[in-house]
Design a protein around this motif. Structure first.
Motif, mmCIF file in Angstrom:
data_model
loop_
_atom_site.group_PDB
_atom_site.id
_atom_site.type_symbol
_atom_site.label_atom_id
_atom_site.label_comp_id
_atom_site.label_asym_id
_atom_site.label_seq_id
_atom_site.Cartn_x
_atom_site.Cartn_y
_atom_site.Cartn_z
ATOM 1 N N ASN A 34 -56.661 61.182 -114.183
ATOM 2 C CA ASN A 34 -57.607 60.910 -113.418
ATOM 3 C C ASN A 34 -57.289 59.408 -112.800
ATOM 4 O OD1 ASN A 34 -59.389 62.586 -115.553
ATOM 5 N ND2 ASN A 34 -60.325 62.549 -113.348
ATOM 6 N N THR A 35 -55.748 59.115 -112.578
ATOM 7 C CA THR A 35 -55.681 58.111 -111.825
ATOM 8 C C THR A 35 -55.091 58.382 -110.411
ATOM 9 O OG1 THR A 35 -55.085 57.415 -114.108
ATOM 10 C CG2 THR A 35 -54.205 56.018 -112.076
ATOM 11 N N TYR A 36 -55.377 57.620 -109.475
ATOM 12 C CA TYR A 36 -55.334 57.860 -108.032
ATOM 13 C C TYR A 36 -54.635 56.837 -107.188
ATOM 14 C CZ TYR A 36 -58.376 61.718 -109.279
ATOM 15 O OH TYR A 36 -58.750 62.665 -109.754
ATOM 16 N N ASP A 37 -53.633 57.324 -106.525
ATOM 17 C CA ASP A 37 -53.197 56.284 -105.414
ATOM 18 C C ASP A 37 -53.998 56.353 -104.025
ATOM 19 O OD1 ASP A 37 -51.445 55.516 -107.463
ATOM 20 O OD2 ASP A 37 -49.863 56.754 -106.688
ATOM 21 N N TYR A 38 -53.893 55.419 -103.214
ATOM 22 C CA TYR A 38 -54.457 55.443 -101.791
ATOM 23 C C TYR A 38 -53.576 55.662 -100.826
ATOM 24 C CZ TYR A 38 -59.152 54.979 -103.844
ATOM 25 O OH TYR A 38 -60.034 55.050 -104.692
ATOM 26 N N GLY A 39 -53.336 56.580 -100.100
ATOM 27 C CA GLY A 39 -52.567 56.606 -98.846
ATOM 28 C C GLY A 39 -52.735 55.729 -97.651
ATOM 29 N N PRO A 40 -52.150 56.132 -96.591
ATOM 30 C CA PRO A 40 -52.128 55.183 -95.321
ATOM 31 C C PRO A 40 -53.713 55.044 -94.857
ATOM 32 C CG PRO A 40 -50.142 56.710 -95.217
ATOM 33 C CD PRO A 40 -50.832 56.830 -96.528
ATOM 34 N N LEU A 41 -54.509 56.262 -94.843
ATOM 35 C CA LEU A 41 -55.840 56.188 -94.271
ATOM 36 C C LEU A 41 -56.610 55.801 -95.517
ATOM 37 C CD1 LEU A 41 -56.053 59.306 -91.929
ATOM 38 C CD2 LEU A 41 -55.632 57.027 -91.383
ATOM 39 N N GLY A 42 -56.285 56.025 -96.849
ATOM 40 C CA GLY A 42 -57.479 55.755 -98.067
ATOM 41 C C GLY A 42 -57.351 54.090 -97.870
ATOM 42 N N VAL A 43 -56.018 53.292 -97.846
ATOM 43 C CA VAL A 43 -56.100 52.060 -98.079
ATOM 44 C C VAL A 43 -56.738 51.285 -96.949
ATOM 45 C CG1 VAL A 43 -53.654 51.467 -96.984
ATOM 46 C CG2 VAL A 43 -54.452 50.352 -99.094
ATOM 47 N N GLU A 44 -56.616 51.820 -95.600
ATOM 48 C CA GLU A 44 -57.363 51.191 -94.734
ATOM 49 C C GLU A 44 -58.949 51.451 -94.705
ATOM 50 O OE1 GLU A 44 -56.652 49.638 -91.730
ATOM 51 O OE2 GLU A 44 -54.664 49.565 -92.569
ATOM 52 N N LEU A 45 -59.249 52.532 -95.206
ATOM 53 C CA LEU A 45 -60.863 53.118 -95.453
ATOM 54 C C LEU A 45 -61.237 51.693 -96.627
ATOM 55 C CD1 LEU A 45 -63.503 54.474 -95.326
ATOM 56 C CD2 LEU A 45 -62.571 56.136 -97.113
#
Ligand code: GAP
Length: 450
Positions: A34-45
């Motif tokens: 249950n650990t996640y990284d944020y990709g290019p669009l997620g980090v912008e969001l």
């Protein structure tokens, strides 16, 4: 298209992976629970959610200032705040599968062997609940010993209380005033889950609003409403939100009243943000624990008091998930169905996509020029020249880009572009010199259509 609630959650999870919002952390090593990284669009969001929060809570007001405090503080902080002794959840073990679950959230958990059943309703027998502390322990320096024990902060709030006096003296403000902070917090959750809703590492946006004790109730009321309306103003549908007051047995060890802004997630109503009355609990505890006087002296009235605290505390990851879920729609059109994220333009990871109609006749060059002009202003842009124009629109609908600008023959001849609106799918011609002003106005007037 009618989606069941379970479908909706798995649709969001797969869209997040496919389009680069959220990836599983350490994926190439098999992941880490249950650990996640944020990709290019997620980090912008997430960045936009944080900017919108900061702008409303700090920049737009003259009674709130910001802070960025350390994650690792003196371990005494967490003893005095009550977290080492009391920041616990009740835990049960399954004697059969050895799974561990939060006793007060069993209905949200699944038996690892029989995922259709909740723990205890499968063949397994559960132990009596016992208390499990959620603090992540670590060691500071090269020697591991009790003298070197430290904790990762489980909330950003304590860093604010520790700096109450510093801020009061340096920022020349007086109660009622607030100190706001956004940053990572860590909790060794027994059962994380529901994607980024509950994780062990997450970002919080918290504000401690210090008030004269007599003004406690009026400010509690004010912040409950203000925080609720912030979500509505950013496009979350009102009917999917509610304010729920805590019963006395739900209150945290430091609070006398609390209201949650709750959202109706595909897995049921859940806490999005809490607004708590923390009274003078924290400042008094830290005054006693540190020996530093954290009392406020009002030079005008000559009054001396420990301020009461109203605390709006939300999770950035949970907010981002909520914006994603609420924005998602599958819209039936005449010939097909389109997936669209109806983000508020302030939240959308990309504001404007720019397309040359065809990859020739000077259109790509002109499109690059217009994209650069938009990029130099405050807009985030995306350039795409691949595939048919209809497909390019759909790809942007799916990631919530509110406007697509197409460069065609008219642009080259008359300096006019076509702007296509994500929500209505209507197209209008806009003169290039007026494009920035047109977009500004469209963003200002944006209203949720469904
Ligand atoms: N300082 C008060 C405090 O920390 P909380 O209700 O425990 O209160 C505030 O946390 C917010 O932080 C929650 O409303 C939620 O949005 C977010 N949050 C808490 N635990 C979380 C977790 N394990 N994963 C993701 N977000 C979490």
């Amino acid at each position: 298209m009618v989606q069941t609630k379970t479908d909706l959650m798995s649709t969001i999870v797969s869209l997040c992976k496919r389009r680069g919002f959220v990836f599983q952390a350490s994926e190439i090593y098999g992941g880490v629970g249950n650990t996640y990284d944020y990709g290019p669009l997620g980090v912008e969001l997430k960045r936009r959610v944080k900017d919108a929060w900061w702008s409303r809570i700090v920049t737009a007001r003259n009674d709130v200032v910001g802070l960025d405090s350390a994650i690792i503080q003196n371990p005494r902080v967490w003893e005095v705040s009550g977290h080492v002794g009391g920041f616990s959840d009740p835990m049960v073990d399954c004697k059969k599968c050895k799974g561990r679950f939060r006793a007060d959230k069993l209905e949200d958990a699944r038996c690892p062997e029989k995922p259709s059943k909740v723990p205890g309703q499968c063949a397994g027998e559960l132990t009596e609940p016992r208390s499990f502390n959620l603090m992540f322990k670590t060691h500071v320096g090269p020697v591991e010993g009790t003298g070197a024990v430290a904790y990762l902060r489980p909330e950003t709030a304590q860093g604010i209380f520790l700096n109450f006096k510093n801020v009061l003296e340096s920022a020349r403000i007086k109660p009622p005033f607030g100190i706001a902070q956004i940053g990572k917090s860590f909790r060794n959750e027994i059962t994380p889950g529901n994607f980024v809703f509950r994780t062990r590492e997450f970002e919080q946006a918290e504000m401690e609003f210090f008030v004269p004790p007599a003004e406690n109730d009026q400010w509690f009321e004010y912040w409950r409403k203000e925080r609720f309306e912030w979500y509505v103003d950013l496009g979350i549908r009102r009917e999917n939100l509610r304010l729920r007051d805590h019963d006395s047995d739900e209150l945290a060890h430091y609070s006398t009243a609390c209201s949650d802004v709750e959202y109706e997630y595909p897995f049921g109503w859940g806490e999005l943000e809490g607004i708590a009355c923390r009274t003078d609990f924290d400042l008094k505890r830290h005054s006693e624990g540190s020996g530093t006087d954290l009392v406020y002296f009002d030079p005008q009235t000559k009054e001396k008091y420990t301020p009461y605290v109203i605390e709006p505390a939300g999770g950035i990851d949970r907010m981002a998930l909520t914006f994603l879920i609420d924005a998602y729609e599958e819209e039936e059109l005449e010939k097909d169905t389109r997936a669209v994220l109806r983000f508020h333009p302030e939240i959308a990871p990309t504001t404007v996509a720019v397309f040359p109609l065809v990859k020739k006749e000077g259109m790509p060059e002109k499109a690059h020029e217009i994209e650069a002009m938009l990029r130099r202003s405050r807009y985030s842009t995306f350039y795409d020249e691949k595939a048919a124009i209809g497909r390019r629109y759909r790809r942007q609908d799916e990631v919530g880009t509110p406007f697509c600008v197409t460069i065609d023959g008219d642009t080259l001849e008359k300096d006019v572009v076509t702007v296509r609106d994500r929500d209505s799918m209507e197209q209008v011609n806009v003169a290039v010199p007026e494009l920035l002003a047109w977009l500004d106005e469209a963003i200002r007037n944006w209203k949720r259509v469904r």
